[in-house]
Design a protein around this motif. Structure first.
Motif, short mmCIF file in Angstrom:
data_model
loop_
_atom_site.label_atom_id
_atom_site.label_comp_id
_atom_site.label_asym_id
_atom_site.label_seq_id
_atom_site.Cartn_x
_atom_site.Cartn_y
_atom_site.Cartn_z
N LEU A 186 42.38 90.12 48.67
CA LEU A 186 42.43 88.79 48.07
C LEU A 186 43.68 88.12 48.61
O LEU A 186 44.80 88.55 48.32
N ILE A 187 43.49 87.10 49.44
CA ILE A 187 44.59 86.37 50.08
C ILE A 187 44.81 85.08 49.31
O ILE A 187 43.86 84.36 49.00
N TRP B 60 45.23 73.09 48.46
CA TRP B 60 46.44 73.07 47.64
C TRP B 60 46.96 74.50 47.53
O TRP B 60 46.34 75.44 48.04
N ASN B 61 48.07 74.66 46.84
CA ASN B 61 48.62 75.99 46.59
C ASN B 61 47.66 76.82 45.74
O ASN B 61 46.89 76.28 44.96
N PHE B 62 47.74 78.11 45.88
CA PHE B 62 46.95 79.08 45.12
C PHE B 62 45.45 78.99 45.40
O PHE B 62 44.63 79.27 44.53
N ALA C 45 34.12 84.95 49.79
CA ALA C 45 34.22 83.96 48.72
C ALA C 45 35.56 83.25 48.84
O ALA C 45 36.55 83.84 49.30
N THR C 46 35.58 82.00 48.43
CA THR C 46 36.84 81.26 48.31
C THR C 46 36.86 80.62 46.93
O THR C 46 35.81 80.31 46.36
N PHE C 47 38.05 80.46 46.42
CA PHE C 47 38.21 79.88 45.09
C PHE C 47 39.35 78.87 45.15
O PHE C 47 40.46 79.21 45.60
N PRO C 48 39.12 77.66 44.70
CA PRO C 48 40.18 76.65 44.73
C PRO C 48 41.28 76.96 43.72
O PRO C 48 41.13 77.83 42.85
N GLU D 156 34.20 84.64 37.57
CA GLU D 156 33.57 84.55 38.89
C GLU D 156 34.37 85.28 39.97
O GLU D 156 33.80 85.86 40.90
N VAL D 157 35.68 85.28 39.85
CA VAL D 157 36.52 86.01 40.81
C VAL D 157 36.35 87.51 40.60
O VAL D 157 36.14 88.26 41.54
N ARG D 158 36.43 87.93 39.35
CA ARG D 158 36.26 89.36 39.05
C ARG D 158 34.89 89.86 39.49
O ARG D 158 34.76 90.95 40.03
N ALA D 159 33.85 89.05 39.29
CA ALA D 159 32.49 89.46 39.70
C ALA D 159 32.42 89.61 41.21
O ALA D 159 31.82 90.57 41.72
N ALA D 160 33.03 88.69 41.95
CA ALA D 160 33.04 88.78 43.41
C ALA D 160 33.80 90.02 43.87
O ALA D 160 33.37 90.71 44.81
#
Length: 185
Positions: free
Chosen positions: A59-60, A149-151, A164-167, A176-180
């Motif tokens: 996770l970057i 943006w940051n993060f 996957a990418t997450f804003p 949704e992050v944990r599921a991915a």
């Protein structure tokens, strides 16, 4: 007539026809994504990213210490603690591209390591977007999108694919992050 050995001639021919990254086999995999050495935040230690991250889910996140999303360090550390024994690596790349990073690394390190107890890998500030973006983030943008943006978060599989990418607004510990992440592990 002087004869050239066949193998060097073929390599030369291929090099003129293929991009260098394709010939090296780096453009599509984790080795290409992580084919860089970077200095850890507020440290003289230089880390070869391929040695540390290639072949593992990662996770970057591009980070900043004076951003409205800086509190996400806490959730990133929780994700790191929750999944590190299952192979996930969380890695932060400090950046001042959005004018919200501390003026010096000591202050940025204090925010990460003291204020939020970060134990995952954090690297010295780099550019993450635009013409000056570090090659790692240029490749991430090529494979998916540049951080707005940051993060901004990128989930990378064991083969170096962005899955996957997450804003910024999506918390690192959101369902949704944990599921991915769970799908990768």
């Amino acid at each position: 007539m002087l004869r050239r050995p066949l193998l060097p001639t073929l390599i030369t021919l291929l090099a003129t026809l293929l991009p260098a990254t394709a010939l090296a086999g780096e453009a599509s995999g984790a080795d290409g994504l992580f084919a860089h050495a970077l200095r850890r935040l507020h440290s003289g230690e230089v880390v070869r990213l391929a040695d540390r991250f290639a072949g593992q889910p990662v996770l970057i996140v591009n980070t900043a210490s004076h951003c409205g999303y800086t509190g996400q360090f806490r959730a990133l550390e929780a994700i790191h603690q929750r999944y590190k024994d299952r192979g996930l690596r969380v890695v932060g790349f400090a950046s001042d591209d959005f004018d919200q990073e501390a003026d010096n690394e000591a202050k940025a390190a204090e925010v990460c390591f003291v204020n939020f107890g970060v134990t995952f890998d954090m690297f010295a500030p780099i550019h993450v977007r635009g013409a000056r973006a570090h090659p790692l983030f240029r490749e991430l943008a090529h494979r998916s999108e540049a951080p707005a943006w940051n993060f901004h978060k990128y989930l990378i599989d064991r083969d170096g694919r962005v899955v996957a990418t997450f804003p910024s607004r999506v918390e690192p510990d959101a369902a949704e992050v944990r599921a991915a992440i769970e799908r990768l592990l």
